[in-house]
Design a protein around this motif. Sequence first.
Motif, PDB file in Angstrom:
ATOM      1  N   GLY A  19       4.808 -38.800   6.860  1.00 25.60           N
ATOM      2  CA  GLY A  19       3.427 -38.989   6.448  1.00 25.60           C
ATOM      3  C   GLY A  19       3.172 -40.359   5.848  1.00 25.60           C
ATOM      4  N   HIS A  20       4.236 -41.136   5.647  1.00 24.39           N
ATOM      5  CA  HIS A  20       4.085 -42.454   5.036  1.00 24.39           C
ATOM      6  C   HIS A  20       3.439 -43.431   6.019  1.00 24.39           C
ATOM      7  CE1 HIS A  20       6.113 -46.372   3.454  1.00 24.39           C
ATOM      8  NE2 HIS A  20       4.931 -46.193   2.888  1.00 24.39           N
ATOM      9  N   ILE A  21       2.429 -44.170   5.555  1.00 23.12           N
ATOM     10  CA  ILE A  21       1.816 -45.230   6.356  1.00 23.12           C
ATOM     11  C   ILE A  21       1.993 -46.532   5.590  1.00 23.12           C
ATOM     12  CG2 ILE A  21      -0.315 -46.105   7.358  1.00 23.12           C
ATOM     13  CD1 ILE A  21      -1.324 -43.265   7.531  1.00 23.12           C
ATOM     14  N   THR A  23       1.488 -50.181   4.294  1.00 20.84           N
ATOM     15  CA  THR A  23       0.275 -50.994   4.284  1.00 20.84           C
ATOM     16  C   THR A  23       0.540 -52.334   3.625  1.00 20.84           C
ATOM     17  OG1 THR A  23      -0.274 -49.706   2.313  1.00 20.84           O
ATOM     18  CG2 THR A  23      -1.503 -49.210   4.295  1.00 20.84           C
ATOM     19  N   SER A  24      -0.182 -53.348   4.104  1.00 20.44           N
ATOM     20  CA  SER A  24      -0.064 -54.669   3.499  1.00 20.44           C
ATOM     21  C   SER A  24      -0.879 -54.689   2.204  1.00 20.44           C
ATOM     22  CB  SER A  24      -0.603 -55.713   4.469  1.00 20.44           C
ATOM     23  OG  SER A  24      -1.996 -55.535   4.618  1.00 20.44           O
ATOM     24  N   LEU A  31      -8.442 -50.525   0.979  1.00 23.94           N
ATOM     25  CA  LEU A  31      -8.439 -49.072   0.848  1.00 23.94           C
ATOM     26  C   LEU A  31      -8.920 -48.637  -0.525  1.00 23.94           C
ATOM     27  CD1 LEU A  31      -5.149 -47.757   2.452  1.00 23.94           C
ATOM     28  CD2 LEU A  31      -7.456 -46.989   2.979  1.00 23.94           C
ATOM     29  N   VAL A  51      -6.482 -41.093  -1.963  1.00 26.34           N
ATOM     30  CA  VAL A  51      -6.137 -42.443  -1.494  1.00 26.34           C
ATOM     31  C   VAL A  51      -6.315 -43.456  -2.625  1.00 26.34           C
ATOM     32  CG1 VAL A  51      -6.876 -44.289   0.056  1.00 26.34           C
ATOM     33  CG2 VAL A  51      -6.646 -41.976   0.910  1.00 26.34           C
ATOM     34  N   LYS A 124       0.312 -40.847   1.306  1.00 23.20           N
ATOM     35  CA  LYS A 124       0.470 -41.635   2.527  1.00 23.20           C
ATOM     36  C   LYS A 124       0.766 -43.098   2.223  1.00 23.20           C
ATOM     37  CE  LYS A 124      -3.547 -40.376   4.356  1.00 23.20           C
ATOM     38  NZ  LYS A 124      -4.524 -39.428   4.884  1.00 23.20           N
ATOM     39  N   PHE A 125       0.133 -43.621   1.180  1.00 20.82           N
ATOM     40  CA  PHE A 125       0.155 -45.080   1.000  1.00 20.82           C
ATOM     41  C   PHE A 125       1.048 -45.548  -0.138  1.00 20.82           C
ATOM     42  CE2 PHE A 125      -2.779 -45.445   4.252  1.00 20.82           C
ATOM     43  CZ  PHE A 125      -3.805 -44.531   4.082  1.00 20.82           C
TER      44      PHE A 125
ATOM     45  N   ARG B   2       4.679 -57.654   5.385  1.00 19.19           N
ATOM     46  CA  ARG B   2       4.629 -56.475   6.249  1.00 19.19           C
ATOM     47  C   ARG B   2       3.666 -56.619   7.408  1.00 19.19           C
ATOM     48  NH1 ARG B   2       6.224 -52.169   2.867  1.00 19.19           N
ATOM     49  NH2 ARG B   2       8.218 -52.318   3.874  1.00 19.19           N
ATOM     50  N   GLN B 240      -5.998 -55.367   9.879  1.00 19.12           N
ATOM     51  CA  GLN B 240      -6.117 -55.140   8.440  1.00 19.12           C
ATOM     52  C   GLN B 240      -7.307 -54.278   8.083  1.00 19.12           C
ATOM     53  OE1 GLN B 240      -3.662 -56.266   6.266  1.00 19.12           O
ATOM     54  NE2 GLN B 240      -2.699 -56.751   8.194  1.00 19.12           N
ATOM     55  N   VAL B 244      -8.258 -49.270   7.940  1.00 17.19           N
ATOM     56  CA  VAL B 244      -8.807 -48.901   6.630  1.00 17.19           C
ATOM     57  C   VAL B 244     -10.154 -48.212   6.817  1.00 17.19           C
ATOM     58  CG1 VAL B 244      -9.670 -49.776   4.433  1.00 17.19           C
ATOM     59  CG2 VAL B 244      -7.595 -50.728   5.403  1.00 17.19           C
ATOM     60  N   ARG B 254      -4.430 -43.145  11.619  1.00 10.62           N
ATOM     61  CA  ARG B 254      -3.582 -43.307  12.805  1.00 10.62           C
ATOM     62  C   ARG B 254      -4.358 -43.489  14.098  1.00 10.62           C
ATOM     63  NH1 ARG B 254       1.668 -42.621  11.298  1.00 10.62           N
ATOM     64  NH2 ARG B 254       1.983 -41.249   9.532  1.00 10.62           N
TER      65      ARG B 254
END
Lengths: 237, 302
Positions: A19-21, A23-24, A31, A51, A124-125, B2, B240, B244, B254
Amino acid sequence: EEEEEMEVEMEGWHQLYPGHIPTSPLQKALLAAGSAVMALYDPYRHDMVAVLGETTGCLALPNLRDKMKNHPEGYRILRERPRICLSTLDMTRLQGLPDGSLGREYVRFLEDNKVSPDTRMPPKFVDDEELAYVIQRYREVHDLMHTLLGMPTNMLGEVVVKWFEAIQTGLPMCVLGAAFGPVRLSTRKLQVLATELVPWAIRSGLNASCVLNVYYEQRWEQSVESLREELGIFPPP
Amino acid sequence: CRCRALLSRPAGALRARRGLAAGPEMHFGFQTVTEEERREKIYQVFENVAKKYDVMNDSMTLGIHRVWKDILVHKMNPCPGTLLLDVAGGTGDIAFRFINYVRSVRKRQLQRKLKHHQNLSWQEIFESYQKDEFNSLGDSQVVVCDINREMLKVGKEKAQHLGYSEGLSWVLGNAEELPFDDDKFDVYTIAFGIRNVTRIDLALQEAYRVLKPGGRFLCLEFSHVSNPLLSRLYDLYSFQVIPVLGEVIAGDWRSYQYLVESIRQFPPQEELKAMIEDAGFFKVDYENLNFGIVAIHSGFKL
């Protein structure tokens, strides 16, 4: 015994847990902003609150994890990773416990407010597998907070619990929820909130030891009152 | 950093880029999967996004997708009596535009006709007007074909909500194997759909088959930006911001990650042109919109 890191490489992705996403930093910032706006705009988007918690918790979560590590019960929780969900709870047994016990009151709370422990969003994040568990634990323990504080799941009750959690955990999401939650309340409720409930929540939050350091699953028989005393939560008004 | 990892393309996926049957391995965004897995995954993506499809399109493209679709229908320039097949037409955007266009052309036709009949009596004019009013579309028809039930459902609801009823049919079907006879349609369109087809060559062959001789193939799709500076900004925005937006608006990161990856995997303008020519189309051409972010490919069956 070291935790085995589950690294699933998905074409350049670095998935640390199911479930991990990844992210930068830019994505996390976007987000955080987006989820904050959406959570205010549509209060039914509980996923947005989740989130927001994950993307802003980078300072508070390690703090919380360290508090747990330095406490014998918290340390055990981190190692054993218990989960509070319908598959791990023995509901019939809890219902059979005497009134006033943690287990009985917790089940009563779930029934009265028509909620289930299975509706908590998995993280997730969060980019650390242990911290992901910490936030998951925080979410699953939230209903127990309601039980300990004696607060229902209406807007007023949620805000009070958020104040308590904000003091206890320092999670920015709780702070924001505590600050902005009252916006949607009537003036009468705001009065009660400001004069009685919030000061009590703050005093209890400051006085109480870390609520994540309690192995609730091993304390179902303990009475709610004695647990409150042990933790340092003042009786609700 | 990343985001570098997110932007780089793994070598394995390049092999399957053309969408031809390059062995059992194919791409799903940047992942490598089998043909059957890819169809499954794509079906699920659109099942998940169907309800928020239009909202997301507006947010991601800041409403510009509406202009792109308008340009497509203007380029088509359909006259009343045209039979259009809109494949992967899901929520009906092209179909509704087609109907609007044909209606306004028809209206002008009728007005011109009336102007020429100055010597008719009022009674005769009134009667001819009544007769034509029942034919506001001039016998034009559009068939919306989509492989995904959820998308069609959303499209039908939208049609009802917006008041579109005549000249519109909704068919469940696969672009790679259309449930229509040969030589049936005047125009075939596929807008933002061909990218999701697993065997593009088959879809193009089917398009050729169902078009009448003289029929036109039109494809509106995301394509490649050659300008290096713009390309980097576009990549930055795509990778990016868009996932989001997907998470915040649709609660689905996803699916939108898949979307931006699938755009990068799709053949660029010249390659798609070659594939369309391979299917038998003549006078194949393309027009870049917004520096190649989107391109309209056109071809004729002669």
